[in-house]
Design an enzyme around this catalytic site. Structure first.
Site, PDB file in Angstrom:
ATOM      1  CB  CYS A  24      -0.668 -10.713  -1.243  1.00  0.00           C
ATOM      2  SG  CYS A  24      -0.653  -8.930  -0.861  1.00  0.00           S
ATOM      3  CG  ASN A  25      -6.956  -9.760  -2.104  1.00  0.00           C
ATOM      4  OD1 ASN A  25      -7.727 -10.191  -2.950  1.00  0.00           O
ATOM      5  ND2 ASN A  25      -6.908 -10.250  -0.877  1.00  0.00           N
ATOM      6  CB  THR A  26      -2.390  -4.992  -1.872  1.00  0.00           C
ATOM      7  OG1 THR A  26      -3.471  -5.002  -0.931  1.00  0.00           O
ATOM      8  CG2 THR A  26      -2.090  -3.555  -2.250  1.00  0.00           C
ATOM      9  CB  ALA A  27       1.062  -8.616  -4.126  1.00  0.00           C
ATOM     10  CB  CYS A  33      -7.089  -7.221   2.750  1.00  0.00           C
ATOM     11  SG  CYS A  33      -5.555  -7.317   3.704  1.00  0.00           S
ATOM     12  CE  LYS A  83      -0.715  -6.192   6.429  1.00  0.00           C
ATOM     13  NZ  LYS A  83       0.082  -7.293   5.871  1.00  0.00           N
ATOM     14  CB  THR A 111      -0.939   0.003   1.216  1.00  0.00           C
ATOM     15  OG1 THR A 111      -1.924  -1.035   1.041  1.00  0.00           O
ATOM     16  CG2 THR A 111      -1.651   1.334   1.373  1.00  0.00           C
TER      17      THR A 111
END
Length: 249
Positions: free
Chosen positions: A84-87, A198, A168, A50
Site C-alpha cells: 500500500c503506497n499511502t500507508a 496507489c 474499492k 487518506t
C-alpha cells in the site's frame, strides 16, 4: 514454516489480492514446493489512510499497522512487505518497531524509474489524495533529483473515481477511464512515464495493460523484488544480506 516473509495487507483487500496473485503466478514452479512461503495479514479494518493524512482528527491508522507488524515480528519473518503506497506515510515508525528488514515499496519504485528511464527528468504521478497531499512520492523523487508532474485539476477526480468508486466500492476496473487518465497525462502534460502511486492503480494496470504508455508500477516491482529475495534466502543467503541492496536511505 521456514524462510517466509510477512505481507501487511488489506489496504485495500482487492489490491492486496493482486499483489499475492502476481507473486504466485510469476515465480517459476514445477511442483507445489516451488511456491513462496509467506504469511498474509489482510487487515481490512485499518482506518482510511487518506482521511487521516488530510485530517488528523480522523482515526489514526498507525496503531492497527503497529499491532500487525509487532504480531508478525514475533514469528521472525525474513522481511516485511506492505503493498500500500499511502500507508508508507508511517514507514519510518513501522520499520523502527523491528529488526526485520522492512522493504520500502515507494523508494524501490522510484529507483527503478531512475534505472529504467535515466534520461527522463520528470514522471507523471497519479495517486491517492493522501499521497499527493503529503508529498510522499514527490519527496522520494526529489531524493534522486527527479520531478513529479501532477497534471491539472481534471486528473484527481478521475483518479479518485477509478480508485474509490470503481475498484474499492464496486470491485471493477474501468479500462476506458484508466486509459483516459494515462493518455491525458501523456498527451496534455508531456509525461513519457507515469507512476502508479496507489495499489488500486496497479490493479488497473494488471487488468487493463493494453495501452501504449510507459508506467512504473510499484506493486509489480515489489512483487518481483519479493520473489527475488525469497528465493535468495531459500537458497541460503542471510535475509539482511539479501535485502541490503533494496534498503535505500
Amino acid at each position: 514454516m521456514k524462510h517466509f516473509f510477512s505481507i501487511i495487507g488489506g489496504m485495500g483487500t482487492i489490491a492486496t489480492e493482486s499483489y499475492v496473485r502476481l507473486i504466485n503466478h510469476r515465480v517459476k514452479i514445477n511442483k507445489d514446493q516451488d511456491y513462496l512461503n509467506y504469511i498474509l495479514v489482510n487487515d481490512a479494518q485499518i482506518p482510511d489512510r487518506t482521511a487521516y493524512i488530510k485530517d488528523h482528527s480522523k482515526p489514526n491508522f498507525f496503531y492497527d499497522l503497529k499491532e500487525d507488524v509487532l504480531g508478525q515480528a514475533k514469528l521472525n519473518p525474513d522481511f516485511f512487505v506492505m503493498p500500500c503506497n499511502t500507508a508508507h506515510y508511517f514507514y519510518d515508525d513501522l520499520a523502527a518497531l523491528t529488526d526485520v528488514p522492512f522493504l520500502h515499496m515507494m523508494r524501490i519504485a522510484v529507483h527503478k524509474f531512475v534505472e529504467d528511464f535515466p534520461k527522463e527528468e520528470k514522471i507523471g504521478l497519479i495517486a491517492t489524495e493522501g499521497s499527493i497531499y503529503d508529498h510522499l512520492y514527490v519527496d522520494e523523487l526529489k531524493r534522486v533529483g527527479k520531478k513529479a508532474e501532477l497534471g491539472g485539476s481534471e486528473i484527481q477526480p478521475m483518479v479518485n473515481e477509478l480508485i474509490y468508486t470503481d475498484i474499492k466500492e464496486k470491485g471493477i476496473v474501468d479500462h476506458d477511464l484508466y486509459h483516459k487518465i494515462l493518455q491525458t497525462m501523456h498527451d496534455k502534460y508531456g509525461c513519457n512515464v507515469i507512476l502508479l502511486g496507489c495499489t488500486e492503480l496497479s490493479l488497473a494496470q494488471e487488468k487493463a495493460p493494453d495501452h501504449p504508455y510507459n508506467v512504473i508500477d510499484p506493486q509489480s516491482i515489489i512483487a518481483d523484488v519479493s520473489i527475488e529475495l525469497a528465493l535468495k534466502i531459500r537458497n541460503g543467503m542471510d535475509p539482511k544480506e539479501a535485502t541490503k541492496k533494496y534498503m535505500y536511505k
